[in-house]
Each structure stands twice: as C-alpha cells, then as structure tokens.
Enzyme design. Structure first.
Site, mmCIF file in Angstrom:
data_model
loop_
_atom_site.group_PDB
_atom_site.id
_atom_site.type_symbol
_atom_site.label_atom_id
_atom_site.label_comp_id
_atom_site.label_asym_id
_atom_site.label_seq_id
_atom_site.Cartn_x
_atom_site.Cartn_y
_atom_site.Cartn_z
ATOM 1 N N PRO A 319 0.836 -1.212 0.000
ATOM 2 C CA PRO A 319 0.000 0.000 0.000
ATOM 3 C C PRO A 319 0.862 1.249 0.000
ATOM 4 O O PRO A 319 1.882 1.319 0.686
ATOM 5 C CB PRO A 319 -0.787 -0.132 1.307
ATOM 6 C CG PRO A 319 0.124 -0.910 2.203
ATOM 7 C CD PRO A 319 0.852 -1.877 1.306
ATOM 8 N N ARG A 321 -0.624 4.771 -1.756
ATOM 9 C CA ARG A 321 -1.677 5.778 -1.797
ATOM 10 C C ARG A 321 -2.652 5.637 -0.616
ATOM 11 O O ARG A 321 -3.094 6.629 -0.033
ATOM 12 C CB ARG A 321 -2.446 5.631 -3.113
ATOM 13 C CG ARG A 321 -3.546 6.627 -3.328
ATOM 14 C CD ARG A 321 -4.491 6.159 -4.436
ATOM 15 N NE ARG A 321 -3.795 5.642 -5.594
ATOM 16 C CZ ARG A 321 -3.509 6.353 -6.674
ATOM 17 N NH1 ARG A 321 -3.846 7.626 -6.723
ATOM 18 N NH2 ARG A 321 -2.894 5.787 -7.691
ATOM 19 N N CYS A 393 0.821 28.449 -17.416
ATOM 20 C CA CYS A 393 0.453 28.843 -18.768
ATOM 21 C C CYS A 393 0.014 27.616 -19.572
ATOM 22 O O CYS A 393 0.633 27.239 -20.570
ATOM 23 C CB CYS A 393 1.636 29.536 -19.425
ATOM 24 S SG CYS A 393 1.190 30.432 -20.920
#
Length: 467
Positions: A319, A321, A393
C-alpha cells in the site's frame, strides 16, 4: 428532458446539475470523512488539521503548502500492519517519501518499497532497516544495483532478463547473496486509468506468464550464482476498489508458483500481490478498509492454494496511496475569480489559485477528480459549481474540475484540496520555474517542517550557463 452539454452538465427549467457525484452541500461546515485526514475539522468556515487552523498555518508557512497529518498517516500505516498481520507490508515509497516518513514507517513496523536510487538514498539517510527494503524498477542502473547490494536490501524485484544477469554479476563481484523476486504480468485488465494499469500484457513491466518468459526468468534466477529466489511478484495497477482483479491475478500467479514446484523443483517461500488500493477523492469513490481487504485477499489466496494442493507462501502487499493519500491536503490562496459564459446559458466560475499542475499533475495526467472547500472563513453565498485552476500557462492546468464553492469566493480566500498525499509532491515539478511547496506536518496543535519550500536560490543552483 434536460439538454446535455459537453461539460457533462444538464440544463432544464433553469436548474443546473453537475456530474453525477456532485451534490449541493447543505452544511458548509460539513466534511465528508472519507475525503479528509482523521483529525480534519471545520468550524465557522475555518478548516483545521491536527489541531492547527489552516489560516494560521498559512500565515506561518505561506501558500501553497501540503499539510501532512502525522496522526492520520501513522494510524493508516498501523491499520494495514494490524489487518495484514501475517503478511509483510511494504509501503510504496513512490507515493510520497522523505526521511521523516521513512522514520515513521520504521517505527510503525512496516517495510519499504523503493524504485530508484534516490528513494533508496532517502531510506539510507533515514536509517531505515535495509533488510526490510525492496527495490523495484524496470530499468535499474548498474550503479543502483551495486548500491542496493552494498547496503544489503532485503529483496530486489527483477524485471528483465538483462537485469537478472546484471544483478548476478554484481552479487558475485561483491561476494553477496541477494534475495530476488520475479515480477510477472498476469494479463489482468484492471478497471483504472490505462497509465496506472500494470498487469496487462502490452506494457513495460514484468515477465509475461502467458508467453513463458516468467517461468524462464524463475529458472535463470534459481540457477544464477549470488541470487536467492524468494518468489513471484504481481501488481495489477493503482486506484483499485475491489478484489476481483486480485482474484484473477492470484489464480494465475499461484498456478505459476505450483508449476515452478513441479518443473523447477523449488518451492518459493514468498509471494507479493502488490498494492494499488484505492482511496476516496470524491464522494463517488468507495474504498475498502484494510481489514476488509485482508479478509478478502487472504480468502482468495487460501482457496487457490487448497485447489492447487500447495503450501501458502509468505505473502506481502504494497500500500502507498492508501496510507499517504488521505493523510495530506493542499492549501492554496485564491488570486482571481472569473465567470465564463458557456453555451445554453450556463456559467462556469473559474477560481484561480497560487499553485496548480506543478504541485498536482494528476488532474492533467490522469483526468483525476478532486474535491475542495473554502478553508478560511464562513460564507453565506449560495453554492456555485466552480472549477479550481492553477497559475500556469496551460489550459489544462486544472486542480479540481468541478466542485461547489460559495458564490462569494474572492481573492485572499484559502481553498483546501483533500487527498493530495500520494503522487502530488512526489510528482511535483518546477514548470514555469515554479517553486515546489513545502510539506508542513501537523500534530497536536503544532506545525513542523517536513520538506521546506524551495527558494529562488534552489531554482538557480543548477543553472550554470551564466557565471
């Protein structure tokens, strides 16, 4: 009937509806627990984490900033350790890794998975027990392999025939024996984004079971001097919400395990089922808790072992995340607010913040969904479907695609985005020469710096073109 729009909204009788998971909030101070770390609270419009009001944190540390909840991180790590008590739990360092986190993991009794020389260097600096480190990667350099063997990592997960030969040469030259797992592809189509699905055939990771390469890789490791065959490794992908993919993968990997016993004459002691356990980014996500995962995965493996009449190998999972993701949120300051008219009389509110794709690339890269809330004040404004965007941008510089924020959101407000602990800071960049934000830990009403904010001096330190 509502008229559909490309945005996914519908417009009928003056009503505006967003994507199916969005609902106008009835209580502006309500937090959805699955989305936030466990110490997060909101009172009178002000969000606090770890007992620290975010406006105070921003006054001290600036914005944007990643806010890491130590108690939550440790609690999630401990939940996996306890639920998978008969397994080895390797935290996937690629999700988020620094020396502080490595020390927490060591203290909580977890092992650590790294996939680069840099991540290995962090583990070394933190004093992490090297016997509990696994080294991943599809193209480890010779230098990385040498360093891993020198440090005595517990296992190297090999990913190609070239690597098997290279690692054997390194082990022999250094006079060491290296534990090795063979990464295999089980041909499973995980229900996730194509870039994070890793067990189907047409991708760069592992040895194919179907082609016979996986069995051949096992033979070569078993016969190589300096290598000790530990077992097979399988990883089906990331952000997985059910165990059906694990069931198919386990069946195919265990069948290969049994074939190795029969044809190679060796019973491998271990097997790694990977990670990829999902978390909630929006209210449409429904992740399983560690205890449920442990029960279902163990049942799958035990059933297959009985059917094959083989002993249960020592299992491990990875594990990343599921531990780091919900333990962190990102706080931004609003700079501008703009209303943009769309076809059909719709209006979208663009809320621009002082970060963006340089601190969270996942929305642009994976079309990922996130949630957000105003974190600095109460608001009486009606909820308005908004889009939180960054300052870069790029038209695709989106942090949160769709979220209800109050209509009176204004410059100077703080916006907090939950679930940013995994793959946000670790994938952060200096795009547009942005300075990467700090990671600020919170615990018992106090803050501490985990990773400091980058400075202009940091940015220019590697620019040696003009002296």
């Amino acid at each position: 009937m509502p008229t559909a729009h490309p945005s996914g909204w519908a417009h009928a009788d003056g009503a505006l509806r967003g994507p199916h998971w969005l609902r106008e909030p009835s209580d502006p101070d309500a937090l959805v627990p699955l989305l936030w770390s466990r110490t997060a609270t909101k009172s009178d419009g002000v969000l606090s984490v770890g007992g620290v009001p975010l406006p105070e944190l921003v006054r001290e540390h600036g914005s944007p900033a990643y806010v890491l909840d130590e108690a939550d991180f440790r609690s999630r790590a401990g939940a996996f350790r306890d639920a998978f008590a008969d397994y080895d739990v390797y935290y996937a360092g690629k999700a988020f890794l620094c020396t502080t986190v490595a020390r927490w993991l060591a203290e909580e009794g977890l092992s650590l998975d790294v996939c680069s020389g840099g991540e290995l260097a962090v583990a070394e600096r933190a004093g992490f027990p090297m016997g509990r480190v696994g080294f991943h990667g599809n193209n480890k350099t010779l230098g990385e392999l040498e360093r891993a063997v020198e440090l005595g990592v517990g296992r190297v997960i090999v990913d190609s025939f070239h690597e098997i030969g290279r690692l054997a040469d390194v082990a022999t030259e250094l006079g060491r024996t290296v534990g090795v797992m063979v990464r295999v592809t089980a041909g499973v189509e995980a229900h996730t984004h194509e870039y994070i699905a890793t067990a189907h055939e047409d991708q760069k990771f592992g040895f194919s079971i179907a082609s016979g390469d996986a069995l051949e890789a096992v033979r070569r490791v078993h016969e190589a001097q300096g290598l000790r065959l530990l077992g097979l490794h399988s990883h089906i992908g990331s952000q997985i919400f059910d165990t059906s993919g694990f069931e198919v993968a386990a069946r195919r990997v265990l069948a290969l395990h049994a074939r190795v016993i029969e044809e190679v004459g060796v019973e491998m002691p271990e097997m790694d089922l990977g990670g990829g356990f999902g978390i909630a980014y929006t209210t449409q996500d429904d992740p399983s808790d560690p205890a449920q995962l442990a029960t279902e995965i163990t049942k799958i493996v035990e059933h297959e072992c009985r059917a094959l009449d083989i002993a249960l190998p020592r299992l491990s999972i990875e594990p990343g995340r599921a531990i780091a993701g919900p333990s962190m949120c990102t706080v931004y300051e609003v700079g501008t607010v703009k209303e943009v008219a769309l076809d059909g009389g719709l209006v979208r509110t663009y809320v621009s913040v002082d970060g963006g794709m340089s601190d969270n690339i996942r929305t642009a890269l994976y079309d990922a969904d996130y949630s957000a809330t105003i974190a600095s004040r109460p608001s009486g404004g009606p909820p308005t479907l908004s889009r939180v965007v960054g300052k870069h941008c790029e038209a695709g510089d989106i942090v949160v695609k769709d979220e209800f924020l109050p209509a009176d959101v204004r410059p100077g407000d703080l916006v907090a985005v939950p679930g940013t602990g995994a793959y946000c800071r670790s994938m952060a960049s200096n795009y547009n020469h942005a300075l990467r934000p700090p990671v600020i830990g919170v615990r018992d009403g106090k803050t501490f710096t985990v990773l400091r904010r980058e400075t202009v001096a940091d940015l220019l330190a590697t620019d040696v073109g003009v002296l």
